[in-house]
Write a protein that holds these residues in place. Structure first.
Motif, PDB file in Angstrom:
ATOM      1  N   ARG A 175       0.813  -1.224   0.000  1.00 26.09           N
ATOM      2  CA  ARG A 175       0.000   0.000   0.000  1.00 26.09           C
ATOM      3  C   ARG A 175       0.843   1.270   0.000  1.00 26.09           C
ATOM      4  O   ARG A 175       0.321   2.363  -0.203  1.00 26.09           O
ATOM      5  CB  ARG A 175      -0.978  -0.016   1.179  1.00 26.09           C
ATOM      6  CG  ARG A 175      -2.105  -1.028   0.944  1.00 26.09           C
ATOM      7  CD  ARG A 175      -3.205  -0.905   1.954  1.00 26.09           C
ATOM      8  NE  ARG A 175      -2.733  -1.148   3.298  1.00 26.09           N
ATOM      9  CZ  ARG A 175      -3.242  -0.561   4.374  1.00 26.09           C
ATOM     10  NH1 ARG A 175      -4.185   0.339   4.268  1.00 26.09           N
ATOM     11  NH2 ARG A 175      -2.787  -0.866   5.577  1.00 26.09           N
ATOM     12  N   THR A 198       4.264  -0.420   5.925  1.00 22.37           N
ATOM     13  CA  THR A 198       4.567  -1.814   5.590  1.00 22.37           C
ATOM     14  C   THR A 198       4.631  -2.658   6.852  1.00 22.37           C
ATOM     15  O   THR A 198       4.096  -3.777   6.906  1.00 22.37           O
ATOM     16  CB  THR A 198       5.900  -1.899   4.832  1.00 22.37           C
ATOM     17  OG1 THR A 198       5.801  -1.134   3.630  1.00 22.37           O
ATOM     18  CG2 THR A 198       6.259  -3.339   4.500  1.00 22.37           C
ATOM     19  N   ASP A 219       1.148  -3.212   8.248  1.00 21.95           N
ATOM     20  CA  ASP A 219       0.413  -4.229   7.503  1.00 21.95           C
ATOM     21  C   ASP A 219       0.854  -5.638   7.875  1.00 21.95           C
ATOM     22  O   ASP A 219       0.073  -6.592   7.758  1.00 21.95           O
ATOM     23  CB  ASP A 219       0.595  -4.021   5.997  1.00 21.95           C
ATOM     24  CG  ASP A 219      -0.253  -2.869   5.463  1.00 21.95           C
ATOM     25  OD1 ASP A 219      -1.130  -2.400   6.204  1.00 21.95           O
ATOM     26  OD2 ASP A 219      -0.030  -2.442   4.320  1.00 21.95           O
ATOM     27  N   LYS A 223      -8.769  -2.882  -1.049  1.00 26.40           N
ATOM     28  CA  LYS A 223      -7.697  -2.249  -0.267  1.00 26.40           C
ATOM     29  C   LYS A 223      -6.552  -1.787  -1.159  1.00 26.40           C
ATOM     30  O   LYS A 223      -5.863  -0.820  -0.847  1.00 26.40           O
ATOM     31  CB  LYS A 223      -7.155  -3.226   0.782  1.00 26.40           C
ATOM     32  CG  LYS A 223      -8.062  -3.461   1.957  1.00 26.40           C
ATOM     33  CD  LYS A 223      -7.349  -4.219   3.053  1.00 26.40           C
ATOM     34  CE  LYS A 223      -7.018  -5.630   2.645  1.00 26.40           C
ATOM     35  NZ  LYS A 223      -6.446  -6.422   3.761  1.00 26.40           N
ATOM     36  N   PRO A 257      -8.687  -5.183   7.721  1.00 24.67           N
ATOM     37  CA  PRO A 257      -7.378  -5.788   7.451  1.00 24.67           C
ATOM     38  C   PRO A 257      -7.204  -7.167   8.050  1.00 24.67           C
ATOM     39  O   PRO A 257      -6.327  -7.916   7.638  1.00 24.67           O
ATOM     40  CB  PRO A 257      -6.398  -4.787   8.078  1.00 24.67           C
ATOM     41  CG  PRO A 257      -7.190  -4.044   9.081  1.00 24.67           C
ATOM     42  CD  PRO A 257      -8.593  -3.973   8.543  1.00 24.67           C
ATOM     43  N   GLY A 272      -4.412  -1.567  12.827  1.00 27.57           N
ATOM     44  CA  GLY A 272      -4.444  -1.264  11.400  1.00 27.57           C
ATOM     45  C   GLY A 272      -3.430  -0.173  11.087  1.00 27.57           C
ATOM     46  O   GLY A 272      -2.477   0.064  11.827  1.00 27.57           O
ATOM     47  N   ASP A 273      -3.662   0.511   9.967  1.00 26.08           N
ATOM     48  CA  ASP A 273      -2.675   1.501   9.518  1.00 26.08           C
ATOM     49  C   ASP A 273      -3.047   2.911   9.935  1.00 26.08           C
ATOM     50  O   ASP A 273      -2.489   3.875   9.434  1.00 26.08           O
ATOM     51  CB  ASP A 273      -2.527   1.433   7.999  1.00 26.08           C
ATOM     52  CG  ASP A 273      -3.825   1.759   7.282  1.00 26.08           C
ATOM     53  OD1 ASP A 273      -4.883   1.755   7.932  1.00 26.08           O
ATOM     54  OD2 ASP A 273      -3.778   2.017   6.066  1.00 26.08           O
TER      55      ASP A 273
END
Length: 640
Positions: free
Chosen positions: A155, A181, A184, A221, A523, A600-601
């Motif tokens: 992403r 990264t 994730d 996503k 996710p 999550g991010d």
């Protein structure tokens, strides 16, 4: 003519893109191409040299290659492989290592010569890494280069572990991983803190030398970064954009990953559209209003003409009539009565007026999704007198910090002692837990007792939140679906018991309304699994249970993404006071507050995300010319 039309549709795309209906179809196509390459090389007495990727994206490709080997005789004896990357440091037998991944998913199931397998070595001393990387490049060159390199895309736009800032001529090297990264990867490692900060990766220059490059991407996503990689300007900030410079690359996508490409997202900009499709028309008008910053009712014919929508204006104009039609459609999604308004005309409302008192069940995949996602609607349904149930589908026991377990155990021991009871057994368990945690490896399965305590923590928090929303205890259901109870972040496949438990609950309640998490970008993947279990249960019940025919299924979104405005079919406005009540319900989930295990991010707390999301939805409605509300919770009806 067909070719000219295709070129017009794809004119924003700067490299070849193939789109398949789903990731299974796409994976089979890629596996077929790899198999053909191997067989063609074998027919010439040559070796196929493959560059391979890891992660979720290629799993089905590898599964199909294994099937082709076992059932159709595809041999890997003359295949040589080079993997893109490996975490550093990383032991090859670690669960998270790419050595483990490749052997579990491919190498252990085919007849490849293990001497032909090359994967970066995550056990090297740091001073030996440079020499190893140079030798890795040399081995590829001595074999004449890679015949085919398969890629995924992160992403951040990384390919391999070439993060933003990577040079287009970079070779195999040690790199520092981007924070996104690592976020994730957090679930694979049992938390972001356990994810290595570095990796060894092939460089972009190495990848470029392959005679053929296939980049694969699945799911919504990946749609935003795919759009940047395919249609954006070449930039070191998105390393995948360098692939636009190659004459040998192809992006292979499923429909969800391709959804933000211009030809799919805003097709009126590149081709004539069928404006009899009301959903497309609604999407286009809302897009136009948002693009030029006008309320819907102020859009003009000039606005339509200047933004690719002249055809709509000609076919269905005058444009003011189109504006009024779309404005009314949006307005009719707004309701303060999510269970239907009694004794009212429901022809223009999203929910039925009858029965006036509905049986409603809110399915919550994790023990906090109910209040995070639709806490305001939950409270309003109860306040308006509906018979509301909440069903927590999983225990959520993997998402509790280890030190919380010790804190609760210490409380239990002190309480037991305070009432004069024997706490020796609890003390023994506590000491075993304290001894276990310091030795615990990333994603190691907790002991059964620890899993139980973590589950109890989530359960008591969920009870507190549901009680705050107004539910009696007998309307709070804990399903503990077996697929989730592995003790690991990787879950089992759905089984018969998962579906039967859901059937049993639905038969008991016989709901008029079901609310379920439709946030498939979750996710952790649990939302989609839980939703499919509900669908499987309803599919069986509809053959024998009459109430299913009158049951409506509403999808809500979680903490990750909201529905697009044109998709929303029911928007429930919240007052400032209701926003506060929802916040208080979320606060009952103390183990998920401040710093959850799997955030999550997004660095914001769940309650902040929830409030920002619902506030943003209200602002979007306001900008379109609708009434201004404090917040809105959005729903889409699933027609099964």
């Amino acid at each position: 003519m067909a070719r000219l039309n295709l070129l017009e549709e794809t004119r924003y795309e700067k490299l070849p893109v193939s789109v398949y209906g789903n990731q299974q179809e796409a994976s089979l196509a890629v596996a077929g191409r790899i198999a053909k390459l191997i067989r063609d090389k074998q027919a010439k007495g040559e070796q196929a040299v493959l560059g391979l990727a890891t992660g979720v994206t290629p799993i089905r490709v590898y599964a199909e290659l294994v099937r082709l080997h076992k059932e159709e005789g595809l041999s890997f004896k003359d295949v040589i492989t080079f993997n893109l990357d490996e975490y550093y440091p990383m032991k090859p037998d670690a669960a998270q290592s790419y050595v483990t991944f490749m052997y579990e998913n491919l190498f252990s199931h085919v007849d490849i010569d293990k001497a032909h397998v090359h994967i970066p070595d995550g056990t090297l001393d740091k001073e030996d890494v440079v020499a190893f990387c140079l030798d890795y490049e040399k081995q590829i060159e001595e074999l004449g280069g890679l015949d085919l390199q398969i890629l995924g895309i992160g992403r951040t736009g990384h390919i391999g572990f070439n993060e933003p800032g990577s040079a287009p001529n970079s070779g195999t090297r040690l790199v520092t991983l981007d924070d996104l990264t690592r976020s994730d990867a957090a679930r694979d490692f049992g938390g972001k803190a356990n994810v290595p900060t570095k990796a060894i990766t092939m460089g972009i220059g190495t990848i470029f030398k392959a005679r053929e490059i296939i980049l694969m991407a699945w799911s919504a996503k990946k749609a935003p970064i795919v759009k940047k990689a395919v249609e954006g300007e070449i930039s070191g900030e998105v390393p995948a954009t360098y692939l636009q410079l190659s004459d040998h690359v192809e992006f292979v996508l499923d429909e969800a990953a391709a959804s933000e490409l211009t030809r799919f997202d805003t097709p009126w900009l590149v081709k004539d559209c069928s404006w009899d499709d009301n959903t497309l028309k609604k999407k286009a008008v809302i897009w136009l209003a948002d693009t030029i910053g006008k309320p819907v009712l102020k859009l003009t014919e000039e606005d339509y003409n200047n933004h690719g929508m002249a055809q709509l204006a000609v076919e269905q104009g005058p444009v003011y009539n189109i504006n009024i039609d779309i404005f009314n459609q949006i307005q009719h999604t707004i309701t303060g009565w999510p269970g239907g308004k009694p004794n009212a005309d429901d022809s223009q409302r999203p929910e039925r007026a009858l029965p006036a008192k509905k049986r409603s069940v809110i399915f919550s995949p994790h023990p906090d999704d109910d209040v995070i996602s639709m806490g305001g609607t939950f409270i309003r349904l109860v306040d308006q007198g509906h018979d509301v149930h909440v069903a927590y589908q999983t225990s959520g026991n993997t998402a509790v910090w280890d030190d919380d377990v010790l804190r609760y155990m210490e409380f239990a021991i002190d309480f037991t002692n305070s009432i004069g009871e024997d706490s020796n057994h609890l003390t023994k368990l506590y000491e075993e837990m304290r001894a276990f945690f310091p030795q615990k490896q990333p994603n190691q399965i907790d002991t059964r007792e620890i899993r139980n305590v973590k589950g109890f923590i989530r359960k008591t928090e969920a009870i507190s939140g549901a009680r705050y929303a107004g539910l009696p205890d007998d309307h709070i259901h804990f399903m503990a679906l077996p697929f989730y109870e592995t003790g690991k972040t990787k879950k089992n496949t759905v089984g018969e018991e998962d579906i039967q438990l859901t059937i049993d609950l639905l038969q008991k309640i016989k709901p008029h309304q079901i609310f379920a998490a439709g946030d498939f970008a979750d996710p952790n993947g649990t939302h989609l699994v839980c939703f499919n279990i509900i669908l499987a249960a309803l599919d069986r019940l509809k053959a024998t249970e009459d109430w299913v025919k009158d049951c409506w299924l509403w999808m809500y979104r979680g903490a990750w993404h909201e529905f697009e405005t044109h998709e929303i079919e029911m928007a429930v406005p919240l007052s400032p006071q209701e926003v506060i009540r929802k916040r208080n319900a979320i606060f009952k989930h103390q183990s998920q507050k401040d710093r959850p295990v799997f955030p999550g991010d997004d660095a914001r707390e769940f309650w902040v995300r929830a409030e920002d999301r619902t506030s943003d939805t209200a602002k979007k409605y306001d900008k379109l010319g609708l009434a201004e509300y404090e917040a809105m919770e959005a729903f889409v009806r699933y027609r099964f």
